[in-house]
Design a protein around this motif. Structure first.
Motif, mmCIF file in Angstrom:
data_model
loop_
_atom_site.group_PDB
_atom_site.id
_atom_site.type_symbol
_atom_site.label_atom_id
_atom_site.label_comp_id
_atom_site.label_asym_id
_atom_site.label_seq_id
_atom_site.Cartn_x
_atom_site.Cartn_y
_atom_site.Cartn_z
ATOM 1 N N PHE A 1 74.664 -33.218 -48.419
ATOM 2 C CA PHE A 1 74.389 -33.585 -47.023
ATOM 3 C C PHE A 1 72.891 -33.786 -46.809
ATOM 4 O O PHE A 1 72.467 -34.779 -46.195
ATOM 5 C CB PHE A 1 74.923 -32.507 -46.079
ATOM 6 N N ARG B 1 73.610 -42.410 -37.486
ATOM 7 C CA ARG B 1 73.264 -41.802 -38.773
ATOM 8 C C ARG B 1 74.305 -40.771 -39.182
ATOM 9 O O ARG B 1 74.696 -40.697 -40.346
ATOM 10 C CB ARG B 1 71.891 -41.144 -38.715
ATOM 11 N N ARG C 1 79.548 -41.613 -46.220
ATOM 12 C CA ARG C 1 79.111 -41.575 -47.613
ATOM 13 C C ARG C 1 79.619 -40.323 -48.318
ATOM 14 O O ARG C 1 80.054 -40.386 -49.475
ATOM 15 C CB ARG C 1 77.578 -41.635 -47.680
ATOM 16 N N ARG D 1 77.318 -42.484 -40.622
ATOM 17 C CA ARG D 1 77.036 -43.046 -41.941
ATOM 18 C C ARG D 1 76.981 -41.959 -43.007
ATOM 19 O O ARG D 1 77.477 -42.151 -44.130
ATOM 20 C CB ARG D 1 75.707 -43.811 -41.895
ATOM 21 N N VAL D 2 76.360 -40.838 -42.678
ATOM 22 C CA VAL D 2 76.262 -39.743 -43.637
ATOM 23 C C VAL D 2 77.643 -39.198 -43.976
ATOM 24 O O VAL D 2 77.991 -39.003 -45.149
ATOM 25 C CB VAL D 2 75.354 -38.624 -43.089
ATOM 26 N N VAL E 1 71.715 -37.125 -48.566
ATOM 27 C CA VAL E 1 72.181 -38.350 -47.916
ATOM 28 C C VAL E 1 71.552 -38.487 -46.531
ATOM 29 O O VAL E 1 71.192 -39.596 -46.106
ATOM 30 C CB VAL E 1 73.725 -38.353 -47.833
ATOM 31 N N TRP E 2 71.387 -37.381 -45.826
ATOM 32 C CA TRP E 2 70.747 -37.427 -44.503
ATOM 33 C C TRP E 2 69.331 -38.009 -44.625
ATOM 34 O O TRP E 2 68.935 -38.878 -43.832
ATOM 35 C CB TRP E 2 70.684 -36.020 -43.903
ATOM 36 N N GLU F 1 69.457 -41.819 -45.322
ATOM 37 C CA GLU F 1 69.849 -42.626 -44.166
ATOM 38 C C GLU F 1 68.807 -42.574 -43.055
ATOM 39 O O GLU F 1 68.631 -43.546 -42.317
ATOM 40 C CB GLU F 1 71.222 -42.196 -43.660
#
Length: 296
Positions: free
Chosen positions: A50, A77, A84, A80-81, A53-54, A57
Motif C-alpha cells: 500500500f 488516488r 492496483r 487507483r491504489v 503504490v500510494w 500514484e
C-alpha cells in the motif's frame, strides 16, 4: 513600506511547509498509520505494498495535474491504489488511468474510508511549526484579517487541523484549492481569497506568506498582492515546491517583499494599513468552506 514595515490589512498563509512542516518522515508516519487502520479494517492486506503504490500514484498525480494548475484528487488516488492492489495494472507513464475501470475494483465506501483515515492520520500525527499559533494570535490581536490560502487536496484536513489547534478564532477564512478548483499560482485562487476576506478592492493590502516560490511568491505578485517567502522549507518534502529563480513573471525575475526564516519574524515586519484599518476591521471568521462557491 512605512518605517521599514509592510503596511497591509490582511495576511494569508500557506499551509504545508509554512504553518505545518511536511517532511518525508512525517508523511511516512501518516501513511503508515493509514495503512495500519486499513489493514485492520480488511480493506488492504499488505501494508508495505500500500505504501509503495500510494507513493507512485501520488507522484503520478503531481506530474499530471500540477502543470495544469489542477489540484490532485485524493479519492481518485484511493480508487487507483486499491485497484492496483487488487490486480489491475497501472497505465504506462505516458497514458492516463481508466478510472471507470479502476472503480470496478473498489467500492465507494472503501475509497471514502481510505480518504477519511488518511485525513485523520494527518491531523493526529503532524504538528504545526512551533511559532504558528502564537503568531496567528498575535497578528489577529493587532487587527489584521487572517486566512489560510493553501494548495491542498483535502480541505477537510485543514479545517480539522485549524479547529484542533485553536486557530479558528484568529482566521477570517480557510481557502483551499480543492474547493476553489485550481491551485496557486493561478490567479483564481487568489481572487477567491480576496472575496473571502472582503478585500476585492484592495489586493495590494494583502500579504501572502508561503514557502513555494512559484506558487506563493510569483502567484501573489501576479495577483497584485505583497509576498513573504519562508526560507529553508523546500528540502526533504514530498510536496511540490520551488525556490527563487524557478519561475518568472512576464519574463522578469520576481522579488518577494519580505524573506523570513520563522513565522515569528512577521510581527516585526508588518503594520496595519492605517487608511484601511477603519473600513476593514476584522469581522470574525466566516463559516468554513465559504470559498466553495467561487467559480472554478
Amino acid at each position: 513600506m512605512s518605517g521599514g514595515r509592510l503596511a497591509v490589512a490582511a495576511i494569508t498563509f500557506d499551509f504545508g511547509n509554512t504553518l505545518v512542516r511536511v517532511d518525508r518522515v512525517g508523511s511516512r508516519r501518516v501513511i503508515l498509520s493509514t495503512a495500519e487502520v486499513l489493514r485492520r479494517a480488511g480493506v488492504i492486506r499488505d501494508e508495505a505494498a500500500f505504501l509503495a503504490v500510494w507513493a507512485e500514484e501520488r507522484d503520478r498525480q503531481f506530474r499530471e495535474e500540477v502543470p495544469q494548475f489542477r489540484e490532485v484528487d485524493v479519492p481518485q488516488r484511493a480508487v487507483r491504489v486499491l485497484a492496483r492492489l487488487r490486480g489491475m495494472d497501472a497505465p504506462l507513464a505516458d497514458e492516463r488511468w481508466d478510472d471507470a475501470a479502476a472503480a470496478e475494483h473498489a467500492a465507494a465506501h472503501e475509497a471514502e474510508l481510505v480518504v477519511e483515515t488518511y485525513s485523520r492520520a494527518f491531523v493526529e500525527r503532524i504538528a504545526p511549526v512551533p511559532d504558528a499559533t502564537t503568531m496567528l494570535e498575535r497578528l489577529a490581536g493587532r487587527g489584521f484579517r487572517l486566512a489560510v490560502l493553501s494548495n491542498w487536496p483535502l480541505a477537510r484536513t485543514i479545517d480539522r487541523f485549524a479547529e484542533l489547534q485553536g486557530w479558528l478564532p484568529f482566521l477570517q477564512a480557510i481557502v483551499v484549492s480543492q474547493r476553489v478548483g485550481t491551485i496557486k499560482p493561478h490567479p483564481l485562487i487568489f481572487r477567491a481569497a480576496e472575496a473571502a476576506l472582503g478585500m476585492e478592492d484592495h489586493p495590494g493590502a494583502i500579504l501572502h506568506v508561503g514557502d513555494d516560490w512559484a506558487a506563493d511568491v510569483v502567484g501573489a505578485k501576479a495577483a497584485g498582492w505583497r509576498a513573504a517567502y519562508v526560507r529553508g522549507r523546500q528540502a526533504d518534502t514530498p510536496l511540490p515546491t520551488s525556490e527563487p529563480g524557478d519561475a518568472m513573471l512576464d519574463g522578469a525575475a520576481v522579488a518577494a517583499d519580505l524573506e523570513i526564516d520563522e513565522l515569528s519574524e512577521l510581527d516585526g515586519h508588518v503594520e496595519l494599513a492605517a487608511h484601511l484599518a477603519t473600513h476593514l476591521a476584522p469581522a470574525g471568521p466566516e463559516p468554513l468552506g465559504t470559498e466553495a462557491a467561487t467559480p472554478a
